[in-house]
Design a protein around this motif. Structure first.
Motif, mmCIF file in Angstrom:
data_model
loop_
_atom_site.group_PDB
_atom_site.id
_atom_site.type_symbol
_atom_site.label_atom_id
_atom_site.label_comp_id
_atom_site.label_asym_id
_atom_site.label_seq_id
_atom_site.Cartn_x
_atom_site.Cartn_y
_atom_site.Cartn_z
ATOM 1 N N SER A 57 0.839 -1.210 0.000
ATOM 2 C CA SER A 57 0.000 0.000 0.000
ATOM 3 C C SER A 57 0.872 1.257 0.000
ATOM 4 O O SER A 57 0.486 2.284 -0.560
ATOM 5 N N ARG A 86 0.074 3.264 8.960
ATOM 6 C CA ARG A 86 -0.168 1.846 8.689
ATOM 7 C C ARG A 86 -1.631 1.482 8.867
ATOM 8 O O ARG A 86 -2.225 1.710 9.935
ATOM 9 N N ILE A 87 -2.214 0.932 7.840
ATOM 10 C CA ILE A 87 -3.553 0.367 7.955
ATOM 11 C C ILE A 87 -3.623 -0.818 7.001
ATOM 12 O O ILE A 87 -3.128 -0.744 5.877
ATOM 13 N N THR A 144 -4.759 -3.686 4.471
ATOM 14 C CA THR A 144 -5.689 -3.736 3.339
ATOM 15 C C THR A 144 -6.554 -4.992 3.419
ATOM 16 O O THR A 144 -6.066 -6.058 3.756
ATOM 17 N N ASP A 201 -4.019 -3.311 -5.380
ATOM 18 C CA ASP A 201 -3.289 -3.423 -4.109
ATOM 19 C C ASP A 201 -4.031 -4.436 -3.243
ATOM 20 O O ASP A 201 -5.187 -4.214 -2.879
ATOM 21 N N VAL A 202 -3.364 -5.542 -2.926
ATOM 22 C CA VAL A 202 -4.073 -6.636 -2.256
ATOM 23 C C VAL A 202 -3.743 -6.692 -0.769
ATOM 24 O O VAL A 202 -2.713 -6.180 -0.332
#
Ligand SMILES: Nc1nc2c(ncn2[C@@H]2O[C@H](COP(=O)(O)OP(=O)(O)OP(=O)(O)O)[C@@H](O)[C@H]2O)c(=O)[nH]1
Ligand SMILES: [Mg+2]
Length: 520
Positions: free
Chosen positions: A77, A336-337, A339, A362-363
């Motif tokens: 990400s 930071r989060i 996905t 974006d996985v």
């Protein structure tokens, strides 16, 4: 005998049915013509819609589809944000203030973790639960448990990882009557009490980010985010505004256009606004806690292991806790989060005078998320596989027996050998090189975690060379198509270096794209 078309049309039951009745009046005729005109218009509209759809499909076939793959926390990400910064800076700008929620969440969670760790040392001081607490702290979240059965089942298919956890520290210094925390208990308890309203906001911030959806699969109970969260956090906050009479304080120095957007959003979420106020009022306590000799000592001895991004934000707490805080681009890159599923980002990329639409997928990289990648394999043109080579001393959140480098190599093997991806342009990012450097400078020993590293020098070049060789070997063993592997050493939080690498990657993907287009 051949029949003429006129004869056929006379016999055609359909034309007979459509023929106006002989008794049709003038007004009937008007109505019929109107209906026929309307039917023609609708039919033409359907034809036009189909034509546009076909065009879109044709065009989307010529779009570039790029997948970002790799394990959780590898940097996918963050790399996506670098693409966004390069090809769609306005969209990143419009989201800037939403990132405040994530930064606050990261800060609050880190403070909570520090306090929880200190609490377990309070227990030691009280003489309770000392051994189990120390075991927990010593190995942190990222080392496997020590039970014999687990030791047996730890294995590596790719690289010689440690079968039993190394002992980074001796438990003695926390377990003695003269425990380092002794003498500081009252001061720390006071900090904890004063920071309680702030740490109590963690679940609400988590709820705001995840949209109230709890998802299993990471093992850490982290917050997962679906695409579109930026808009959701704003909408949810705005809904609550009507219920609140208190207006947020208006930041003073925000005057330009960017700040105007920032201001409207800053006003938008009472929860985030409250957290901002609490952070502002707790700034001294947070700083005292972060600089506290006990916290420094616990971090130094690796009894307290914070997430990598915690240090980035806590070191700069004076700026971040300011009432008029606007996240910088560096903050956004470090926030930071996790996905969830697959998020698609679309950019127009101009290259050699031609504009091509790129779809970036974006996985989510945690094991519980990987099944959702497969539907995107069919028409992918390129993959950037991101592997965090700093993670040699870390284990998966979702499976604490698996070393993260080993997991990354296993995953890379699956990608290289996947039949659907045989012709896809393949790029490898050996990422987090900045963190790798820091770990080695601090004296963290690679061979303690990766046994097969043996007595090679514990130095950056040698370590990078070793890990790179393993990835190249995986690629060679699964490369009957003689596909080229483009490898880059990266730190995707470094904007200048990453954007130059993105330029290279774009050119190489585009060359492959032109070749395949020429073959069609
Ligand atoms: N210092 C440093 N931090 C990095 C680097 N790459 C990523 N990070 C940080 O590592 C954290 C995780 O990065 P993400 O990009 O969210 O990881 P991800 O691969 O998308 O993870 P999932 O969404 O869970 O699959 C973020 O806080 C990033 O800022 C790097 O090269 N150096
Ligand atoms: Mg991600």
């Amino acid at each position: 005998m051949m029949r003429t078309s006129s004869i056929r049309s006379q016999d055609d039951p359909l034309s007979l049915a459509l023929r106006p009745p002989p008794t049709e009046t003038d007004s009937d005729r008007q109505r019929r013509l109107q209906h026929e005109a309307e039917a023609r218009r609708i039919s033409e509209q359907i034809d036009e819609d189909l034509r546009v759809e076909r065009e879109k499909l044709k065009k989307s076939r010529s779009d570039v589809k790029l997948l970002l793959l790799g394990q959780a926390e590898s940097g996918k990400s963050t790399l996506q944000k670098q693409f966004q910064l390069m090809y769609s800076p306005a969209s990143l700008e419009s989201e800037r203030m939403s990132w405040r929620t994530v930064v606050y969440f990261n800060v609050v969670r880190s403070i909570k973790k520090i306090l929880t760790t200190l609490e377990s040392f309070d227990d030691i001081d009280d003489g309770t639960d000392s051994q189990s607490t120390l075991e927990r702290q010593e190995y942190g979240d990222d080392l496997p448990p020590r039970s014999p059965s687990v030791q047996q089942s730890v294995h590596s298919s790719q690289i010689g990882v440690a079968l039993s956890p190394p002992s980074p520290v001796s438990p003695a210094d926390g377990n003695q009557p003269n425990s380092p925390i002794k003498g500081h208990v009252t001061a720390i308890a006071d900090l904890r009490r004063r920071l309680l309203p702030l740490t109590n906001t963690e679940p609400q911030l988590a709820d705001r980010l995840s949209g109230g959806v709890a998802v299993s699969g990471s093992g850490k109970g982290e917050v997962y985010v679906r695409s579109g969260w930026q808009a959701r956090t704003i909408q949810k906050g705005q809904k609550m505004i009507g219920r609140r009479s208190k207006k947020s304080e208006v930041p003073l120095e925000l005057t330009n256009e960017r700040s105007a957007t920032a201001l409207s959003v800053l006003d938008a979420d009472p929860l985030v606004d409250d957290v901002a106020t609490m952070l502002d009022q707790s700034r001294d306590e947070i700083k005292t806690l972060w600089d506290h000799p006990i916290v420094r000592a616990l971090i130094g001895s690796r009894k307290l292991k914070l997430d990598e991004w915690a240090e980035f934000f806590l070191n700069d707490i004076a700026r971040i806790s300011a009432r008029n805080y606007v996240p910088s681009t560096d903050d956004i890159l470090h926030a930071r989060i996790q996905t969830m599923g697959v998020a698609e980002h679309i950019f127009d990329v101009d290259i050699h005078g031609k504009t091509v639409t790129w779809h970036l997928f974006d996985v989510g990289g945690a094991r519980g998320q990987r099944h959702s990648w497969v539907p995107y394999f069919d028409d992918a043109n390129a993959i950037i596989f991101v592997s965090p080579i700093s993670a040699f001393d870390q284990y998966l959140e979702e499976d604490p027996r698996t070393n993260r480098i080993d997991d990354s190599l296993q995953l890379f093997t699956q990608i290289c050998s996947n039949q659907l991806l045989k012709k896809v342009h393949l790029v490898l990012f050996l990422n987090k090189t900045d963190i790798l450097r820091k770990k080695l400078e601090r004296g963290l020993s690679v061979s303690k975690y990766i046994l097969s590293y043996g007595d090679r020098p514990n130095e950056y070049d040698s370590v990078v060379q070793y890990f790179r060789a393993h990835f190249l070997q995986v690629h060679r063993r699964n490369n009957e198509n003689r596909r080229v592997l483009y490898t880059h050493l990266t730190s995707v939080v470094d904007t200048k270096a990453t954007q130059s690498i993105i330029g290279n990657v774009r050119d190489s993907i585009f060359r492959g794209y032109l070749q395949s287009a020429a073959l069609v």
